[in-house]
Scaffold this motif. Structure first.
Motif, short mmCIF file in Angstrom:
data_model
loop_
_atom_site.label_atom_id
_atom_site.label_comp_id
_atom_site.label_asym_id
_atom_site.label_seq_id
_atom_site.Cartn_x
_atom_site.Cartn_y
_atom_site.Cartn_z
N ASP A 53 0.82 -1.21 0.00
CA ASP A 53 0.00 0.00 0.00
C ASP A 53 0.85 1.26 0.00
O ASP A 53 0.51 2.26 -0.64
CB ASP A 53 -0.93 0.00 1.23
CG ASP A 53 -1.97 -1.11 1.16
OD1 ASP A 53 -2.27 -1.58 0.05
OD2 ASP A 53 -2.49 -1.51 2.22
N SER A 54 1.98 1.22 0.69
CA SER A 54 2.88 2.36 0.70
C SER A 54 3.52 2.56 -0.67
O SER A 54 3.67 3.69 -1.15
CB SER A 54 3.98 2.17 1.76
OG SER A 54 3.41 2.12 3.07
N LEU A 55 3.88 1.45 -1.31
CA LEU A 55 4.52 1.52 -2.63
C LEU A 55 3.60 2.14 -3.67
O LEU A 55 4.05 2.92 -4.52
CB LEU A 55 4.92 0.11 -3.07
CG LEU A 55 5.58 -0.02 -4.44
CD1 LEU A 55 6.92 0.72 -4.46
CD2 LEU A 55 5.79 -1.49 -4.80
N THR A 56 2.32 1.84 -3.58
CA THR A 56 1.37 2.35 -4.56
C THR A 56 0.69 3.64 -4.11
O THR A 56 -0.18 4.17 -4.81
CB THR A 56 0.29 1.30 -4.86
OG1 THR A 56 -0.34 0.89 -3.63
CG2 THR A 56 0.90 0.08 -5.54
N ASN A 93 -14.72 -6.92 -5.32
CA ASN A 93 -13.86 -6.21 -4.37
C ASN A 93 -12.49 -5.91 -4.95
O ASN A 93 -11.88 -4.88 -4.65
CB ASN A 93 -13.71 -7.04 -3.09
CG ASN A 93 -13.01 -6.29 -1.99
OD1 ASN A 93 -13.21 -5.09 -1.81
ND2 ASN A 93 -12.16 -6.97 -1.24
N VAL A 94 -11.99 -6.80 -5.80
CA VAL A 94 -10.64 -6.64 -6.35
C VAL A 94 -10.60 -5.65 -7.51
O VAL A 94 -9.55 -5.08 -7.80
CB VAL A 94 -10.09 -8.02 -6.78
CG1 VAL A 94 -8.77 -7.89 -7.53
CG2 VAL A 94 -9.90 -8.92 -5.57
N ASP A 101 -3.08 -1.36 -9.05
CA ASP A 101 -2.11 -1.33 -7.95
C ASP A 101 -1.55 -2.72 -7.68
O ASP A 101 -0.35 -2.88 -7.40
CB ASP A 101 -2.79 -0.80 -6.68
CG ASP A 101 -3.07 0.69 -6.75
OD1 ASP A 101 -2.50 1.36 -7.64
OD2 ASP A 101 -3.86 1.18 -5.93
N ASP A 102 -2.41 -3.74 -7.75
CA ASP A 102 -1.94 -5.10 -7.50
C ASP A 102 -0.94 -5.55 -8.56
O ASP A 102 -0.01 -6.30 -8.26
CB ASP A 102 -3.14 -6.07 -7.47
CG ASP A 102 -3.98 -5.91 -6.22
OD1 ASP A 102 -3.49 -5.29 -5.25
OD2 ASP A 102 -5.13 -6.38 -6.19
N ALA A 103 -1.14 -5.10 -9.80
CA ALA A 103 -0.20 -5.47 -10.86
C ALA A 103 1.19 -4.93 -10.56
O ALA A 103 2.20 -5.59 -10.83
CB ALA A 103 -0.70 -4.93 -12.20
#
Length: 271
Positions: free
Chosen positions: A60-63, A170-171, A177-179
């Motif tokens: 979460d911090s990275l994105t 939900n995803v 961001d997940d990618a």
């Protein structure tokens, strides 16, 4: 405290807890039984939500997730981790207060949520914990009744379909961001369009199962799938915007409608 609440994923936490309470009331559980269900489900959902944010803190911090309290330094990861442990410790005895079989069933549901957070979310089997947990949740409530009666087949099936549909919806806002962070669950492999279709099909299937099997008035049963289709279509169309959580909120609305259908059946669920 505000940051801790936001880190718990409050919308699904409150929704799932309310659903479990409503089912317990409709099945005729007494005040102590309803309270036990409420605290058990709430503590279990809190532990899952907090664990999710604690595990994903670096991602979460990275994105740059502005909606994540740990990423914005509104709260420390250590505090959220401690809250996770406390919620889990509360969940165990309160779940077992409904009986060993019922309590074990609920703890398996919570364990499924933990498994998702701890790695299954990045595999092709990411939908399995959602389906398992949501199928076991209503089973837990029914098994807590005197004599631990088994639930009718359609109750866990409908719950599993709702949970699986909720996973895909939900995803959706987090696919980009997940990618970046390497998360590749089943929705990521299907892509945004495939995930929308999967969510819609699964949730409509849940509505159809309930409408066809739950002992309710014919008019009500016919209206539910139509209403679900309208809500899902509206939510998924709005959810085409990047980062929109409209599909997930549409899922919650459909879940509430389906649960309302179930609650009208009342004691007939275990008749």
């Amino acid at each position: 405290m505000s940051a801790l609440v936001r880190a718990s994923h409050p919308e699904p936490t409150v929704a799932v807890t309310a659903v479990a309470m409503g089912l317990a009331v409709s099945l005729g559980r007494d005040g102590a039984g309803v309270a036990a269900v409420a605290v058990a489900v709430l503590s279990g959902q809190l532990s899952i939500g907090w664990l999710n944010d604690a595990v994903d803190a670096a991602r979460d911090s990275l994105t740059g997730r502005a909606d994540k309290p740990i990423a914005t330094r509104a709260i420390s990861r250590r505090t959220v981790t401690a809250a996770t442990v406390v919620a889990a410790l509360v969940c165990v005895p309160v779940s077992l207060a409904s009986g060993v079989l019922a309590g074990t069933t609920h703890l398996l549901a919570v364990a499924s949520g933990w498994a998702y957070n701890l790695g299954v979310k990045s595999t092709p089997f990411s939908v399995v914990p959602y389906a398992l947990a949501f199928g076991l949740l209503p089973t837990f409530v029914v098994l807590g009744l005197p004599g631990s009666p088994p639930p009718p087949w359609w109750l866990p099936v409908a719950g599993a379909l709702l949970g699986a549909g909720a996973h895909f919806a939900n995803v959706l806002p987090d696919l980009a961001d997940d990618a970046v962070t390497g998360v590749r669950g089943l929705p990521h492999r299907l892509g945004a369009t495939g995930s929308r279709m999967a969510a819609g099909v699964l949730l409509l299937a849940a509505s159809v199962v309930l409408a066809a099997a739950a002992p309710v008035a014919v008019f009500v049963a016919l209206c539910v799938p139509v209403l679900a289709a309208v809500v899902l279509t509206t939510g998924f169309l709005a959810g085409r915007r990047d980062g929109s959580r409209a599909p997930f909120r549409a899922v919650l609305v459909v879940a509430v409608v389906d649960v309302a259908l179930l609650l009208t059946a009342g004691h007939a669920v275990v008749a």
